[in-house]
Design a protein around this motif. Sequence first.
Motif, PDB file in Angstrom:
ATOM      1  N   UNK A  54       0.854  -1.195   0.000  1.00 13.42           N
ATOM      2  CA  UNK A  54       0.000   0.000   0.000  1.00 13.42           C
ATOM      3  C   UNK A  54       0.889   1.243   0.000  1.00 13.42           C
ATOM      4  N   UNK A  55       1.908   1.245   0.859  1.00 16.31           N
ATOM      5  CA  UNK A  55       2.828   2.383   0.946  1.00 16.31           C
ATOM      6  C   UNK A  55       3.559   2.662  -0.355  1.00 16.31           C
ATOM      7  N   UNK A  56       3.820   1.609  -1.140  1.00 14.61           N
ATOM      8  CA  UNK A  56       4.488   1.769  -2.444  1.00 14.61           C
ATOM      9  C   UNK A  56       3.516   2.223  -3.532  1.00 14.61           C
ATOM     10  N   UNK A  57       2.218   2.246  -3.200  1.00 14.24           N
ATOM     11  CA  UNK A  57       1.224   2.652  -4.194  1.00 14.24           C
ATOM     12  C   UNK A  57       0.710   1.510  -5.056  1.00 14.24           C
ATOM     13  N   UNK A  58       1.038   0.259  -4.691  1.00 20.23           N
ATOM     14  CA  UNK A  58       0.653  -0.884  -5.522  1.00 20.23           C
ATOM     15  C   UNK A  58      -0.775  -1.362  -5.299  1.00 20.23           C
ATOM     16  N   UNK A  59      -1.442  -0.838  -4.277  1.00 26.98           N
ATOM     17  CA  UNK A  59      -2.776  -1.339  -3.918  1.00 26.98           C
ATOM     18  C   UNK A  59      -3.842  -0.253  -4.069  1.00 26.98           C
ATOM     19  N   UNK A  60      -3.517   0.808  -4.808  1.00 27.81           N
ATOM     20  CA  UNK A  60      -4.465   1.916  -4.933  1.00 27.81           C
ATOM     21  C   UNK A  60      -4.420   2.793  -3.695  1.00 27.81           C
ATOM     22  N   UNK A  61      -5.547   3.428  -3.398  1.00 22.52           N
ATOM     23  CA  UNK A  61      -5.666   4.331  -2.253  1.00 22.52           C
ATOM     24  C   UNK A  61      -6.356   3.548  -1.145  1.00 22.52           C
ATOM     25  N   UNK A  62      -5.690   3.359  -0.003  1.00 18.61           N
ATOM     26  CA  UNK A  62      -6.239   2.541   1.079  1.00 18.61           C
ATOM     27  C   UNK A  62      -6.214   3.329   2.380  1.00 18.61           C
ATOM     28  N   UNK A  63      -7.309   3.234   3.105  1.00 22.08           N
ATOM     29  CA  UNK A  63      -7.424   3.877   4.412  1.00 22.08           C
ATOM     30  C   UNK A  63      -7.629   2.829   5.499  1.00 22.08           C
ATOM     31  N   UNK A  64      -6.987   3.031   6.646  1.00 18.60           N
ATOM     32  CA  UNK A  64      -7.360   2.319   7.859  1.00 18.60           C
ATOM     33  C   UNK A  64      -8.636   2.974   8.362  1.00 18.60           C
ATOM     34  N   UNK A  65      -9.620   2.179   8.724  1.00 19.36           N
ATOM     35  CA  UNK A  65     -10.876   2.695   9.273  1.00 19.36           C
ATOM     36  C   UNK A  65     -10.818   2.495  10.784  1.00 19.36           C
ATOM     37  N   UNK A  66     -10.876   3.601  11.532  1.00 21.15           N
ATOM     38  CA  UNK A  66     -10.744   3.535  12.990  1.00 21.15           C
ATOM     39  C   UNK A  66     -11.938   4.174  13.677  1.00 21.15           C
ATOM     40  N   UNK A  91     -14.786  -4.931   7.214  1.00 20.43           N
ATOM     41  CA  UNK A  91     -14.914  -4.494   8.611  1.00 20.43           C
ATOM     42  C   UNK A  91     -14.798  -5.745   9.479  1.00 20.43           C
ATOM     43  N   UNK A  92     -14.079  -5.639  10.586  1.00 17.66           N
ATOM     44  CA  UNK A  92     -13.930  -6.774  11.497  1.00 17.66           C
ATOM     45  C   UNK A  92     -15.275  -7.249  12.021  1.00 17.66           C
ATOM     46  N   UNK A  93     -15.391  -8.556  12.211  1.00 17.84           N
ATOM     47  CA  UNK A  93     -16.677  -9.190  12.532  1.00 17.84           C
ATOM     48  C   UNK A  93     -17.343  -8.599  13.775  1.00 17.84           C
ATOM     49  N   UNK A  94     -16.558  -8.276  14.800  1.00 15.89           N
ATOM     50  CA  UNK A  94     -17.217  -7.788  16.017  1.00 15.89           C
ATOM     51  C   UNK A  94     -17.783  -6.381  15.846  1.00 15.89           C
ATOM     52  N   UNK A  95     -17.514  -5.756  14.710  1.00 11.46           N
ATOM     53  CA  UNK A  95     -18.046  -4.408  14.429  1.00 11.46           C
ATOM     54  C   UNK A  95     -19.153  -4.443  13.378  1.00 11.46           C
ATOM     55  N   UNK A  96     -19.573  -5.641  12.977  1.00 13.28           N
ATOM     56  CA  UNK A  96     -20.639  -5.759  11.976  1.00 13.28           C
ATOM     57  C   UNK A  96     -21.971  -5.292  12.557  1.00 13.28           C
ATOM     58  N   UNK A  97     -22.840  -4.842  11.667  1.00 15.70           N
ATOM     59  CA  UNK A  97     -24.223  -4.531  12.044  1.00 15.70           C
ATOM     60  C   UNK A  97     -24.412  -3.173  12.687  1.00 15.70           C
ATOM     61  N   UNK A  98     -23.382  -2.326  12.675  1.00 17.19           N
ATOM     62  CA  UNK A  98     -23.506  -1.002  13.292  1.00 17.19           C
ATOM     63  C   UNK A  98     -23.434   0.135  12.277  1.00 17.19           C
ATOM     64  N   UNK A  99     -23.436  -0.215  10.981  1.00 16.19           N
ATOM     65  CA  UNK A  99     -23.415   0.819   9.949  1.00 16.19           C
ATOM     66  C   UNK A  99     -22.037   1.386   9.655  1.00 16.19           C
ATOM     67  N   UNK A 100     -20.993   0.778  10.198  1.00 15.53           N
ATOM     68  CA  UNK A 100     -19.647   1.317   9.979  1.00 15.53           C
ATOM     69  C   UNK A 100     -19.193   1.181   8.531  1.00 15.53           C
ATOM     70  N   UNK A 101     -19.516   0.064   7.879  1.00 16.66           N
ATOM     71  CA  UNK A 101     -19.109  -0.106   6.477  1.00 16.66           C
ATOM     72  C   UNK A 101     -19.757   0.969   5.617  1.00 16.66           C
ATOM     73  N   UNK A 102     -21.051   1.192   5.814  1.00 14.98           N
ATOM     74  CA  UNK A 102     -21.759   2.209   5.027  1.00 14.98           C
ATOM     75  C   UNK A 102     -21.129   3.583   5.237  1.00 14.98           C
ATOM     76  N   UNK A 103     -20.838   3.915   6.484  1.00 19.44           N
ATOM     77  CA  UNK A 103     -20.258   5.220   6.820  1.00 19.44           C
ATOM     78  C   UNK A 103     -18.871   5.384   6.195  1.00 19.44           C
ATOM     79  N   UNK A 104     -18.049   4.341   6.290  1.00 18.85           N
ATOM     80  CA  UNK A 104     -16.693   4.410   5.735  1.00 18.85           C
ATOM     81  C   UNK A 104     -16.710   4.468   4.216  1.00 18.85           C
ATOM     82  N   UNK A 105     -17.513   3.602   3.585  1.00 20.81           N
ATOM     83  CA  UNK A 105     -17.528   3.540   2.124  1.00 20.81           C
ATOM     84  C   UNK A 105     -18.124   4.823   1.537  1.00 20.81           C
ATOM     85  N   UNK A 106     -19.125   5.399   2.200  1.00 23.53           N
ATOM     86  CA  UNK A 106     -19.673   6.681   1.744  1.00 23.53           C
ATOM     87  C   UNK A 106     -18.543   7.722   1.659  1.00 23.53           C
ATOM     88  N   UNK A 107     -17.704   7.790   2.696  1.00 24.84           N
ATOM     89  CA  UNK A 107     -16.615   8.769   2.729  1.00 24.84           C
ATOM     90  C   UNK A 107     -15.560   8.465   1.663  1.00 24.84           C
TER      91      UNK A 107
END
Length: 177
Positions: A54-66, A91-107
């Motif tokens: 990712x740092x070399x630019x080989x994986x496109x634009x990637x964000x850590x979601x925190x 998104x990690x399994x214990x964070x499923x079902x809280x709308x985090x994927x939708x919020x992150x992907x929208x951004x």
Amino acid sequence: PMQIRTQRLSLRPLEPADAAPIRALAGDFDVARMTGMIPHPYSERDALAWIDRVGQGDEGIVFAVARDVVLIGCSGYMPMDAEHAEVGYWIGKRFWGEGFATEAVRAVVAHAFDAHGFTYVKAGHFVDNPRSQRVLGKLGFSPDGGEMRDCAARGEPVQCLTYRLDRERAAGVLRQP
């Protein structure tokens, strides 16, 4: 990439210290099996090598979601040509079902359109992933066919449903909270 703040999340560049939490979350077969590229088992060394690419630019634009300071997943996009990019996320399994994927992907999608002026973005999910289907539906993506795609964790190709979101449609959909 820069840092993006949403209501509950921060999206930031990956760093080597993220390898352990990424291994812990993406190393779960239930997460890895819904991605194309994450093998199973998944080691911390695998995660570090990916962060390096990712740092070399080989994986496109990637964000850590925190959430606060806790890494809960990753999202980003790969520019395919001047017109469009393909968006990905997990998104990690214990964070499923809280709308985090939708919020992150929208951004991430908003950033992709703003930063690159793409005409459209694409995304896909394996046919047995209804959660991802709901995320893309909420963000206004339209079905755009399907294809077989390799799944490293499953060790075989899996039917993938593909979707498209045009810039004009995105402008209306992405403004909603």
